[in-house]
Design a protein around this motif. Structure first.
Motif, PDB file in Angstrom:
ATOM      1  N   THR A  55     -14.251  -8.762   2.392  1.00 30.47           N
ATOM      2  CA  THR A  55     -12.905  -7.901   2.503  1.00 30.47           C
ATOM      3  C   THR A  55     -12.195  -8.062   3.683  1.00 30.47           C
ATOM      4  OG1 THR A  55     -13.801  -6.440   1.094  1.00 30.47           O
ATOM      5  CG2 THR A  55     -11.804  -5.772   2.183  1.00 30.47           C
ATOM      6  N   SER A  56     -13.149  -8.357   4.698  1.00 29.59           N
ATOM      7  CA  SER A  56     -12.539  -8.557   6.172  1.00 29.59           C
ATOM      8  C   SER A  56     -12.077 -10.135   6.098  1.00 29.59           C
ATOM      9  CB  SER A  56     -13.505  -8.426   7.157  1.00 29.59           C
ATOM     10  OG  SER A  56     -13.103  -8.599   8.569  1.00 29.59           O
TER      11      SER A  56
ATOM     12  N   ASN B 174       2.434   1.613   4.523  1.00 27.01           N
ATOM     13  CA  ASN B 174       2.506   1.147   3.122  1.00 27.01           C
ATOM     14  C   ASN B 174       0.890   1.011   2.786  1.00 27.01           C
ATOM     15  OD1 ASN B 174       5.087   1.102   2.619  1.00 27.01           O
ATOM     16  ND2 ASN B 174       5.362  -0.970   3.417  1.00 27.01           N
ATOM     17  N   ARG B 175       0.013   1.269   3.523  1.00 29.79           N
ATOM     18  CA  ARG B 175      -1.260   1.481   3.141  1.00 29.79           C
ATOM     19  C   ARG B 175      -1.713   2.625   2.185  1.00 29.79           C
ATOM     20  NH1 ARG B 175      -4.493  -2.162   5.006  1.00 29.79           N
ATOM     21  NH2 ARG B 175      -3.853  -3.530   6.634  1.00 29.79           N
TER      22      ARG B 175
ATOM     23  N   ASP C  57       5.578  -0.714   9.082  1.00 29.17           N
ATOM     24  CA  ASP C  57       5.619  -0.946   7.697  1.00 29.17           C
ATOM     25  C   ASP C  57       4.014  -1.168   7.125  1.00 29.17           C
ATOM     26  OD1 ASP C  57       8.345  -0.638   7.499  1.00 29.17           O
ATOM     27  OD2 ASP C  57       8.830  -2.545   7.239  1.00 29.17           O
ATOM     28  N   GLU C  58       3.369  -2.156   7.737  1.00 24.73           N
ATOM     29  CA  GLU C  58       1.851  -2.465   7.368  1.00 24.73           C
ATOM     30  C   GLU C  58       1.151  -0.965   7.258  1.00 24.73           C
ATOM     31  OE1 GLU C  58      -0.353  -5.524   9.268  1.00 24.73           O
ATOM     32  OE2 GLU C  58      -2.247  -4.289   8.873  1.00 24.73           O
TER      33      GLU C  58
ATOM     34  N   ASP D 128      -8.740 -10.300   4.700  1.00 23.28           N
ATOM     35  CA  ASP D 128      -7.741  -9.947   5.497  1.00 23.28           C
ATOM     36  C   ASP D 128      -7.308 -11.029   6.571  1.00 23.28           C
ATOM     37  OD1 ASP D 128      -6.682  -6.917   7.026  1.00 23.28           O
ATOM     38  OD2 ASP D 128      -7.533  -8.395   8.529  1.00 23.28           O
TER      39      ASP D 128
ATOM     40  N   PRO E 279       0.301  -4.307   2.020  1.00 22.59           N
ATOM     41  CA  PRO E 279       0.777  -3.654   3.373  1.00 22.59           C
ATOM     42  C   PRO E 279       1.172  -4.828   4.208  1.00 22.59           C
ATOM     43  CG  PRO E 279      -1.303  -2.811   2.838  1.00 22.59           C
ATOM     44  CD  PRO E 279      -1.134  -4.004   1.978  1.00 22.59           C
ATOM     45  N   MET E 280       0.768  -6.212   4.162  1.00 18.64           N
ATOM     46  CA  MET E 280       1.361  -7.063   4.869  1.00 18.64           C
ATOM     47  C   MET E 280       2.585  -7.528   4.164  1.00 18.64           C
ATOM     48  SD  MET E 280      -2.090  -9.313   5.913  1.00 18.64           S
ATOM     49  CE  MET E 280      -3.722  -8.301   5.924  1.00 18.64           C
TER      50      MET E 280
ATOM     51  N   TRP F 227      -5.878  -1.382 -14.126  1.00 22.13           N
ATOM     52  CA  TRP F 227      -6.196  -1.131 -12.802  1.00 22.13           C
ATOM     53  C   TRP F 227      -6.118  -2.494 -11.921  1.00 22.13           C
ATOM     54  CZ3 TRP F 227     -10.106   3.366 -13.153  1.00 22.13           C
ATOM     55  CH2 TRP F 227      -9.542   4.501 -13.370  1.00 22.13           C
ATOM     56  N   PHE F 228      -6.370  -3.515 -12.873  1.00 19.21           N
ATOM     57  CA  PHE F 228      -6.759  -4.749 -12.391  1.00 19.21           C
ATOM     58  C   PHE F 228      -5.839  -5.820 -12.349  1.00 19.21           C
ATOM     59  CE2 PHE F 228     -10.681  -2.611 -13.420  1.00 19.21           C
ATOM     60  CZ  PHE F 228     -11.565  -3.074 -12.236  1.00 19.21           C
TER      61      PHE F 228
ATOM     62  N   PRO G  18      -8.778  -5.608  -7.270  1.00 18.42           N
ATOM     63  CA  PRO G  18      -7.591  -4.787  -6.736  1.00 18.42           C
ATOM     64  C   PRO G  18      -7.462  -4.648  -5.162  1.00 18.42           C
ATOM     65  CG  PRO G  18      -8.614  -3.579  -8.630  1.00 18.42           C
ATOM     66  CD  PRO G  18      -9.515  -4.692  -8.115  1.00 18.42           C
ATOM     67  N   ALA G  19      -8.869  -4.731  -4.661  1.00 17.56           N
ATOM     68  CA  ALA G  19      -8.789  -4.574  -3.041  1.00 17.56           C
ATOM     69  C   ALA G  19      -8.114  -5.763  -2.606  1.00 17.56           C
ATOM     70  CB  ALA G  19     -10.271  -4.461  -2.565  1.00 17.56           C
TER      71      ALA G  19
ATOM     72  N   SER H 155      -7.823   1.620  -4.288  1.00 18.18           N
ATOM     73  CA  SER H 155      -7.702   2.542  -5.469  1.00 18.18           C
ATOM     74  C   SER H 155      -9.247   2.600  -6.076  1.00 18.18           C
ATOM     75  CB  SER H 155      -6.794   1.864  -6.640  1.00 18.18           C
ATOM     76  OG  SER H 155      -7.153   0.469  -6.937  1.00 18.18           O
TER      77      SER H 155
ATOM     78  N   GLU I 143      -4.533  -4.949  -2.728  1.00 19.10           N
ATOM     79  CA  GLU I 143      -4.174  -3.770  -1.683  1.00 19.10           C
ATOM     80  C   GLU I 143      -4.326  -4.325  -0.219  1.00 19.10           C
ATOM     81  OE1 GLU I 143      -6.910  -1.185  -3.494  1.00 19.10           O
ATOM     82  OE2 GLU I 143      -5.732  -0.836  -5.111  1.00 19.10           O
ATOM     83  N   THR I 144      -5.243  -5.269  -0.004  1.00 20.15           N
ATOM     84  CA  THR I 144      -5.315  -5.927   1.268  1.00 20.15           C
ATOM     85  C   THR I 144      -4.133  -6.630   1.586  1.00 20.15           C
ATOM     86  OG1 THR I 144      -7.208  -6.028   1.268  1.00 20.15           O
ATOM     87  CG2 THR I 144      -6.390  -7.466   3.002  1.00 20.15           C
TER      88      THR I 144
ATOM     89  N   LEU J 251      -9.866  -1.694   3.664  1.00 21.22           N
ATOM     90  CA  LEU J 251      -9.556  -2.955   3.053  1.00 21.22           C
ATOM     91  C   LEU J 251      -9.573  -4.183   4.345  1.00 21.22           C
ATOM     92  CD1 LEU J 251      -6.586  -1.422   0.953  1.00 21.22           C
ATOM     93  CD2 LEU J 251      -8.651  -2.586   0.067  1.00 21.22           C
ATOM     94  N   SER J 252     -10.452  -3.925   5.102  1.00 23.53           N
ATOM     95  CA  SER J 252     -10.661  -4.921   6.094  1.00 23.53           C
ATOM     96  C   SER J 252     -12.129  -4.808   6.445  1.00 23.53           C
ATOM     97  CB  SER J 252      -9.708  -4.927   7.210  1.00 23.53           C
ATOM     98  OG  SER J 252      -9.856  -3.777   7.817  1.00 23.53           O
ATOM     99  N   THR J 253     -12.364  -4.187   7.531  1.00 23.72           N
ATOM    100  CA  THR J 253     -13.811  -4.208   8.208  1.00 23.72           C
ATOM    101  C   THR J 253     -14.718  -3.196   7.356  1.00 23.72           C
ATOM    102  OG1 THR J 253     -13.296  -2.268   9.465  1.00 23.72           O
ATOM    103  CG2 THR J 253     -13.025  -4.364  10.499  1.00 23.72           C
ATOM    104  N   GLN J 254     -14.244  -2.406   6.304  1.00 26.46           N
ATOM    105  CA  GLN J 254     -15.124  -1.538   5.626  1.00 26.46           C
ATOM    106  C   GLN J 254     -15.723  -0.454   6.524  1.00 26.46           C
ATOM    107  OE1 GLN J 254     -15.870  -1.674   1.889  1.00 26.46           O
ATOM    108  NE2 GLN J 254     -15.296  -3.878   1.498  1.00 26.46           N
TER     109      GLN J 254
END
Lengths: 538, 538
Positions: free
Chosen positions: A190-191, B77-78, B73-74, A194, A223-224, A487-488, A215-216, B82, A219-220, B379-382
């Motif tokens: 996930t990181s 909007n987070r 905005d980043e 990102d 926001p960017m 959801w996906f 989805p993650a 989900s 969702e990552t 959604l990054s480092t967890q």
């Protein structure tokens, strides 16, 4: 039906006989280690990844493509940590450093850490070993890694000790076909995703991915200001011709952003569809990526959850692979192993095969990209936890070795095969085939179940999304939780016209998996106004 | 000389008698835990931070200011993950979930982890304890935390088990003066600063900080297009009047960016100057922050490296604090403890007091900001490494408790006091006072050494930077590495006109610290063409 593809798409054929060319063996690795001598890597040592790769294997390979023109300002302008670079002065003999602000290891209040781990294929009765790391094992000469080093500050690429093992493992499994590939550790995929987005994407950009995706990831990116454009799939995953079509017909004005550069894909045991791209499919998609000069983010947490073939409810199981070589040859080749250009960042994770809580993963890509990644890590995530790295080093390097880890992966493969077989048998026993259909997954942890929602009594009065929501809650009333397919969907505007639910066979006890599927069948029969199954009936 | 300040600046006075109002005690925490019953927090459980705080302490407090108008905005909007939110459906009794794609803990190849840790102030002979975590200790009822949970996926805020301890510790030490403060874990302060910048800054923005500051902070901000404006300092750290002046006289056009909103400061044992802001200084700076509506990023890795007073080379040492209360009262109050508005994000780290390799830290800020942070982490480092979290939980919660940790911090305080005294005595013995001066630091790991470069034979023919570089290499020739002061200037255009070197007393053995300072003295005498010290002379 898709319009004719602009590229020649090879027909899909059996891929079982493909093997990675010039595959390195475990014996080669052992020889190289013996020849290169003891690993000397103290506190926050910079690792020389080249020294962990086999030179002879790379002599005939060319260099990776460079991506300077695609890097963001943020990534291009990363100079890394100047203080970490001041470490270069430390090489002078006899020097006393009052430079680096590192605490003395005498103040780490942990003298020893021990890990009790399983042994596989042992001749003895012993089923477990206890592996112990002390504070000064390196000075004492009892290990290449110790707590004084692991618990200290580190480099963005992680410790040389564990990185060596990861590079060797990567070469063993994938043998990337260009010379200057490298690896650097992450704190998880996930990181890594990102950080890859920050390396390559700006606000307004689009990424292409499967029409059902993780989805993650969406969702990552969101926001960017980065959106995900959907590529159609079949049971074999993303369709190369759909990818080509999306790119060929890209309307910059309508989309409000330039033609995508990043392809994000989970090629093996894809989440949520459970689909696995065949070798031919990967070759086709790689060709499309070359045609449009895409960069591929290959997210592969499920790669080693490839399973034995499904033989049906009453047929005998397929025995496990007889050798490491047979096991490695049974794996569908990765994009990394096909990547002649250096246009792939492969993201590997221990989450599905060791444990998610390690928060240790790694990427494999060209040196240029790995360097951009690790200088970012130096100034954000830093190195992954030294405690986690020590656990993995003790287990993978000192105890199991590369062979032992393959044994573990074969064990996991057989366990997942058994779990997948249980859910498939339950589906065959309990689900009404008139309204639900499925395919046996060959990898991963997900059973993707297609529901013929147009047979629902409320169709067409209610929409797909409304009926999906009703079914979700009907499942809950019957005491089972399945994930909604919608959801996906990364691109809510793309209407697939199909309804799916995702079930995982990874976690619940086998008996509960059966019971959950039975409940799902009962919920479906009720919702679709079908005759209920008699108790215990097939 | 600075122009007259636009705000009234209080004179600095003795701060030793200040205590945090209504300080919570360790006994209160124990009572609250007993009253709230057993902590039930399974796999990836969402933590209710409010339940870990003392309600009665917060009844009279008001809510924090909201920062919606300042979030990027980043950050705005987070929405978070989900799929993690789908966990809310799991509360239904009797439910069988085939939902979440979590691997079964039966496939985590680690059955037990043990940590050998020191015991302090024990009545018995035993100096160490071995703490063991098993896979299913929670089901067995032997612990609130186990490996099946720690090694599984988690939440962005970290495990409820360790977070509870961190919240309690934060209340014990800082007792933030507004009601809706919260904590969420980080993978370290470097990552927390990176994430804070993405929350509050856009390309072209400026951050204000000390005129000598931590280069990694500047290097984290630079690739994002965020620059650091220097605020002047004296031996007590950042000057409030200079901060006010920078903001009052901000020239948006000349700077190419709006007036800064973020203040980044290391108030205690600052890197590199070793300076510590007094309570009055903090109150003055906080008042300036209120006046200009700044948000303060309080980076405090050295907070617990506050030391006993320096009494000089031949005076008796000051005995350690006699009680936990005396120890806590001896600490200079944090910005967090003064933060009536909720305009501080405090970044805490275990790197200097437990070990950097844990990669576990935490922030304390208003609920709004903590939530923005943890949905980004999701959604990054967890979560931080579960192995690290388990180590800290076993050590801090189950073994030491809050009191034991304070004992450890007192131990560290006395060790650093001894180290600092050694370097000060060596400075007094070996350095030529004609050309070098210093002040005893009251906190941290750095001795800041001012060199009168205008007395150098090459002055004014050579510049400060040239002479500094010559001295750096002269030190190297004499076998000692000190850091150049100019490496720590965020704003290369601000000429302080002064030359400094940074020496750390944190890491080297005491005898080597003395020898390194002796070498530095010899290098200075040579460079400044002074008479060398006779061997062994004072």
């Amino acid at each position: 039906m898709a319009p004719p593809s602009a590229i020649e798409v090879l027909p899909e054929t059996d891929t079982s006989t493909f093997t990675i060319p010039d595959r390195l063996t475990i014996q080669h690795i052992a020889k190289r280690r013996a020849a290169s001598g003891k690993l000397i890597a103290g506190v926050a040592a910079a690792a020389d990844v080249g020294a962990f790769k086999s030179r002879t294997h790379h002599l005939h390979k060319h260099l990776a493509k460079r991506w300077d023109h695609r890097l963001t300002d943020e990534s291009k302008n990363r100079g890394g940590s100047s203080l970490k670079e001041a470490a270069k002065f430390l090489k002078q003999g006899g020097l006393i450093s009052l430079g680096g602000g590192l605490p003395s290891s005498e103040y780490f209040p942990v003298e020893e850490i021990s890990f009790k781990v399983p042994l596989l294929n042992t001749a003895t009765e012993e089923r477990h070993a206890t592996l112990t790391a002390g504070k000064h094992d390196m000075i004492r000469g009892t290990s290449d890694f110790d707590l004084a080093t692991a618990l200290q500050y580190g480099q963005g690429h992680g410790s040389a000790q564990l990185l060596r093992w990861l590079v060797e493992h990567t070469e063993l499994v994938h043998n990337p076909p260009y010379a200057d590939w490298s690896c650097t550790m992450t704190v998880g995929n996930t990181s890594a995703f990102d950080m890859a987005l920050r390396m390559f994407s700006k606000r307004g950009d689009w990424v292409v991915s499967e029409q059902y995706t993780f989805p993650a990831a969406v969702e990552t990116a969101a926001p960017m200001g980065v959106r995900v454009a959907a590529v159609r799939m079949d049971e074999g995953g993303m369709l190369a011709e759909s990818l080509d079509e999306v790119l060929c017909t890209w309307d910059e004005r309508a989309r409000g952003g330039p033609r995508p550069f990043l392809l994000y894909t989970v090629p093996t045991g894809q989440n949520p569809t459970g689909s696995t791209q065949s070798l031919q499919r990967r070759q086709q998609i790689y060709a499309v990526a070359q045609k449009h000069d895409l960069y591929i983010l290959e997210d592969e947490p499920y790669y080693f959850l490839q399973m034995q073939p499904y033989t049906g409810p009453n047929a005998p199981d397929v025995p496990p692979p007889a050798s490491h070589q047979e096991f490695l040859s049974s794996l569908v080749p990765s994009y990394l192993s096909l990547d002649v250009d250096g246009r792939v960042m492969r993201m590997d994770s221990f989450s599905k095969v060791i444990a998610p809580g390690t928060r240790v993963g790694w990427i494999t890509a060209s040196e240029q990209i790995c360097k951009r990644y690790s200088v970012h890590a130096d100034l954000s995530t830093q190195n992954p936890s030294g405690v986690s790295q020590m656990m993995l080093f003790k287990l993978l390097d000192e105890q199991w070795g590369h062979g032992g880890y393959l044994d573990w992966l074969i064990h996991i493969r057989m366990e997942y095969t058994a779990r997948r077989n249980v859910i498939l048998e339950a589906c065959e026993q309990y689900l009404p085939r008139e309204v639900v259909s499925w395919k046996p997954p060959v990898a991963g942890m997900f059973q993707w179940l297609r529901v013929e929602w147009t047979k629902h009594p409320d169709y067409p009065r209610k929409t797909l999304v409304e009926i999906e929501d009703e079914l979700f809650h009907a499942n809950m009333r019957h005491g089972t939780l399945l994930m909604k397919g919608s959801w996906f969907c990364p691109d809510k505007e793309v209407d697939t016209g199909k309804m799916f639910f995702r079930a995982t066979y990874a976690a619940a006890p086998l008996e509960q998996i059966r019971e959950a599927v039975r409940r799902f069948g009962a919920a479906l029969r009720e919702a679709f106004e079908m005759v209920a199954l008699a108790d215990g009936a097939a």
